[in-house]
Design a protein around this motif. Structure first.
Motif, mmCIF file in Angstrom:
data_model
loop_
_atom_site.group_PDB
_atom_site.id
_atom_site.type_symbol
_atom_site.label_atom_id
_atom_site.label_comp_id
_atom_site.label_asym_id
_atom_site.label_seq_id
_atom_site.Cartn_x
_atom_site.Cartn_y
_atom_site.Cartn_z
ATOM 1 N N GLY A 180 0.771 -1.235 0.000
ATOM 2 C CA GLY A 180 0.000 0.000 0.000
ATOM 3 C C GLY A 180 0.797 1.276 0.000
ATOM 4 N N ASP A 181 0.862 1.949 -1.141
ATOM 5 C CA ASP A 181 1.513 3.250 -1.264
ATOM 6 C C ASP A 181 2.934 3.207 -0.682
ATOM 7 O OD1 ASP A 181 1.735 5.887 -2.030
ATOM 8 O OD2 ASP A 181 0.792 6.668 -0.208
ATOM 9 N N VAL A 182 3.725 2.319 -1.225
ATOM 10 C CA VAL A 182 5.095 2.114 -0.745
ATOM 11 C C VAL A 182 6.002 3.199 -1.318
ATOM 12 C CG1 VAL A 182 7.058 0.523 -0.685
ATOM 13 C CG2 VAL A 182 4.717 -0.359 -0.550
ATOM 14 N N LYS A 183 6.783 3.822 -0.445
ATOM 15 C CA LYS A 183 7.747 4.844 -0.861
ATOM 16 C C LYS A 183 9.114 4.455 -0.328
ATOM 17 C CE LYS A 183 4.307 8.455 -0.923
ATOM 18 N NZ LYS A 183 3.761 9.620 -0.272
ATOM 19 N N ILE A 184 10.116 4.554 -1.212
ATOM 20 C CA ILE A 184 11.489 4.216 -0.834
ATOM 21 C C ILE A 184 12.367 5.438 -1.076
ATOM 22 C CG2 ILE A 184 13.454 2.705 -1.266
ATOM 23 C CD1 ILE A 184 11.468 0.620 -2.307
ATOM 24 N N ASN A 185 13.094 5.840 -0.067
ATOM 25 C CA ASN A 185 14.070 6.920 -0.187
ATOM 26 C C ASN A 185 15.464 6.305 -0.140
ATOM 27 O OD1 ASN A 185 12.128 8.975 -0.227
ATOM 28 N ND2 ASN A 185 12.024 8.997 2.011
ATOM 29 N N LEU A 186 16.167 6.412 -1.258
ATOM 30 C CA LEU A 186 17.521 5.875 -1.357
ATOM 31 C C LEU A 186 18.522 7.010 -1.191
ATOM 32 C CD1 LEU A 186 17.001 3.565 -4.448
ATOM 33 C CD2 LEU A 186 17.084 2.890 -2.053
#
Length: 193
Positions: A180-186
């Motif tokens: 659900g609405d996955v956000k990844i900050n690299l």
């Protein structure tokens, strides 16, 4: 004479059955000294407890710590204050989960953790340390699985992952699934110097 003897034996048997029935009925009406807990009320409580679960070979699998434990006899559920669950398997990264309160079901098969839940996993040679923050977590310590259906924020090394409908971590397979609405900050790529 035989008829009188048979009648006398029948009267004595009937009298003893009647007397026994009367005594039994009266004894059921007497108040009992046994203190039976009402449904929904605890049968015992303890403070500052530690429970260690062992496998079939006698090796410790995990420890469960709590400031307070309340046991309910009607269903064998246990409520915990300030629980801390620590995996102890030497062949897997150690997982530790802390929360404000918890509930144990099915003799430890499921541990529901609520309120400021923090899951940490130690780093390995190839995987950095992991920290997950959420409001609720279901731990299945025997399977070394942890899941939530609530929003979660995970920090893994310099990465941050957020998911609005939860995640599942399988410490045996060493996998993580986010929903659900996955956000990844690299982190930005480092240029060679």
């Amino acid at each position: 004479m035989k008829d009188r003897l048979t009648l006398l034996i029948a009267i004595l048997l009937l009298g003893s059955v009647t007397a026994t029935s009367y005594w039994y009925a009266r004894s059921l009406r007497l108040p009992s000294n046994i203190n039976v807990a009402r449904p929904g009320s605890p049968d015992f409580e303890t403070e500052k407890m530690v429970v260690t679960q062992f496998d079939a070979q006698g090796r410790a699998q995990y420890k469960l710590f709590a400031e307070k434990l309340v046991h309910f006899g009607e269903n064998d559920d246990v409520e915990l204050s300030l629980p801390r669950l620590v995996s102890l398997r030497p062949d897997r990264p150690q997982v530790e989960v802390r929360a404000q309160r918890g509930r144990v079901e099915n003799l430890g098969e499921k541990v529901h953790l609520h309120g400021d839940v923090v899951l940490t996993r130690t780093p390995t040679d190839s995987v950095p340390a992991l920290r997950a923050d959420t409001a609720y977590l279901l731990a299945q310590p025997d399977e070394d699985k942890y899941s939530t259906d609530q929003p979660v924020v995970v920090r893994r090394g310099e990465q941050t992952i957020s998911a609005q409908r939860g995640m599942t971590i399988d410490n045996i397979a060493r996998t993580s699934e986010f929903r659900g609405d996955v956000k990844i900050n690299l982190p930005p790529a480092r240029s060679p110097q």
